[in-house]
Every structure is written in structure tokens, then in C-alpha cells.
Design a protein around this motif. Structure first.
Motif, short mmCIF file in Angstrom:
data_model
loop_
_atom_site.label_atom_id
_atom_site.label_comp_id
_atom_site.label_asym_id
_atom_site.label_seq_id
_atom_site.Cartn_x
_atom_site.Cartn_y
_atom_site.Cartn_z
N UNK A 72 46.43 75.54 62.31
CA UNK A 72 46.66 75.14 60.93
C UNK A 72 45.49 74.24 60.55
N UNK A 73 44.69 74.75 59.61
CA UNK A 73 43.46 74.08 59.21
C UNK A 73 43.64 73.50 57.82
N UNK A 74 43.29 72.23 57.67
CA UNK A 74 43.38 71.50 56.41
C UNK A 74 41.98 71.45 55.81
N UNK A 75 41.82 71.92 54.57
CA UNK A 75 40.51 71.93 53.94
C UNK A 75 40.62 71.58 52.46
N UNK A 76 39.70 70.76 52.00
CA UNK A 76 39.60 70.41 50.58
C UNK A 76 38.17 70.55 50.11
N UNK A 77 37.98 71.01 48.90
CA UNK A 77 36.66 71.34 48.35
C UNK A 77 36.07 70.24 47.47
N UNK A 78 36.81 69.20 47.19
CA UNK A 78 36.29 68.11 46.35
C UNK A 78 35.42 67.17 47.17
N UNK A 92 37.92 58.12 56.61
CA UNK A 92 37.84 59.00 57.78
C UNK A 92 38.69 60.26 57.56
N UNK A 93 39.90 60.07 57.07
CA UNK A 93 40.76 61.22 56.77
C UNK A 93 40.17 62.10 55.68
N UNK A 94 39.56 61.47 54.69
CA UNK A 94 38.91 62.22 53.61
C UNK A 94 37.77 63.07 54.14
N UNK A 95 36.96 62.50 55.02
CA UNK A 95 35.86 63.26 55.62
C UNK A 95 36.39 64.45 56.41
N UNK A 96 37.50 64.29 57.10
CA UNK A 96 38.08 65.39 57.87
C UNK A 96 38.52 66.53 56.95
N UNK A 97 39.12 66.19 55.81
CA UNK A 97 39.57 67.24 54.88
C UNK A 97 38.37 68.03 54.36
#
Length: 152
Positions: A72-78, A92-97
Motif C-alpha cells: 500500500x503506497x501513499x503518494x501526493x502530487x502537491x 518528514x511525513x510530508x516529504x514521504x508523501x
């Protein structure tokens, strides 16, 4: 699987868009312990009213074992700044997304790291694919519970 109940498969609302636009990869030589096979990256979006998380969860399944979720991969484009605000200052969490990461709320198989690596190498650099995720998210958020939609 521990996926939050607010994450809903895109194909349950827009099957005519989801099925032809779901990405999969065929592995012809085992790599990083990932067996030969075909792997689909199935999109899930947040159904929480008022939430504007602008991200997608990909549940990765194998054609040979479609009922077993391998990653399960979490990805965000912003931009990272958007997710840092959304995560109340957790840069840190934001960078991971933004970089795409294995979702910590879900169980991962032993193949998950190799599948994440494939995602990062094949699709993260593909700006058309990233734009497709944004379009799917927007369609999902403004769309009804079920229905047909024009393909983009």
C-alpha cells in the motif's frame, strides 16, 4: 487490511475510467525478490467529507493472487509545504508523501519495498501519470457515489 474506511477504490465509482487507466507492470525477471508476474496499482481516494488531502493510496495486487494486497503506497502530487500544513507541521511525513512511501497504517508484504521501488522509478517521474492522479482525485471528490464519467 487496516485501510481507513474513508479510502474508497476509484473503480467502484468510475469503472469506465479506472479500468483502462489503471497502471500495471509486468516483471519478466525476478528482481529484489519480487517474483515474475503482473502487478496492478489500484487507486484509492479519501471519501471523508470536507477532506482535501490531495493524495492517493495504491494497493498493489498480483494478477496471480488478486485477493492478496502486496503493498500500500501513499503518494501526493502537491508541494511538500501543502502536506506539511495538512500534517500539522510534520515535514518528514510530508516529504514521504511527495516521494511516495509505504503507508504505515497498512500491513505490507515482503515484496512491498520492491514494488515501491518500481513505482518510484517507473511512474513518479512521469508527469502525465501524476497529472492523471490529480484528475482522478478531482473527479472522485466532485463526482457522485457511482456513475460514468468522461475519460481524460
Amino acid at each position: 487490511m487496516n485501510t481507513l474506511p474513508s479510502m474508497v477504490p476509484f473503480h467502484t465509482r468510475f469503472p469506465d475510467v479506472a479500468w483502462p487507466e489503471t497502471r500495471s507492470v509486468s516483471v519478466y525477471l525476478a528482481r529484489q525478490g519480487l517474483p515474475v508476474g503482473e502487478y496492478a496499482f489500484v487507486e484509492y481516494f479519501c471519501n471523508e467529507p470536507g477532506c482535501d488531502c490531495r493524495r492517493v493510496l495504491f494497493k498493489v495486487v498480483s494478477k496471480s493472487q488478486p485477493g492478496e494486497i502486496l503493498a500500500v503506497i501513499n503518494f501526493g502530487w502537491e508541494a511538500v509545504a501543502f502536506y506539511t500544513r495538512w500534517l500539522h507541521g510534520d515535514e518528514e511525513g510530508a516529504n514521504e508523501i511527495v516521494a511516495a512511501a509505504l503507508d504505515p497504517l497498512n500491513r505490507q508484504s515482503r515484496h512491498a519495498p520492491a514494488l515501491l521501488d518500481l513505482f518510484r522509478k517507473l511512474w513518479l517521474p512521469d508527469q502525465d501519470y501524476v497529472a492523471r492522479q490529480r484528475r482522478h482525485y478531482e473527479l472522485f471528490k466532485r463526482g457522485g457515489k457511482r456513475g460514468r464519467a468522461k475519460r481524460h
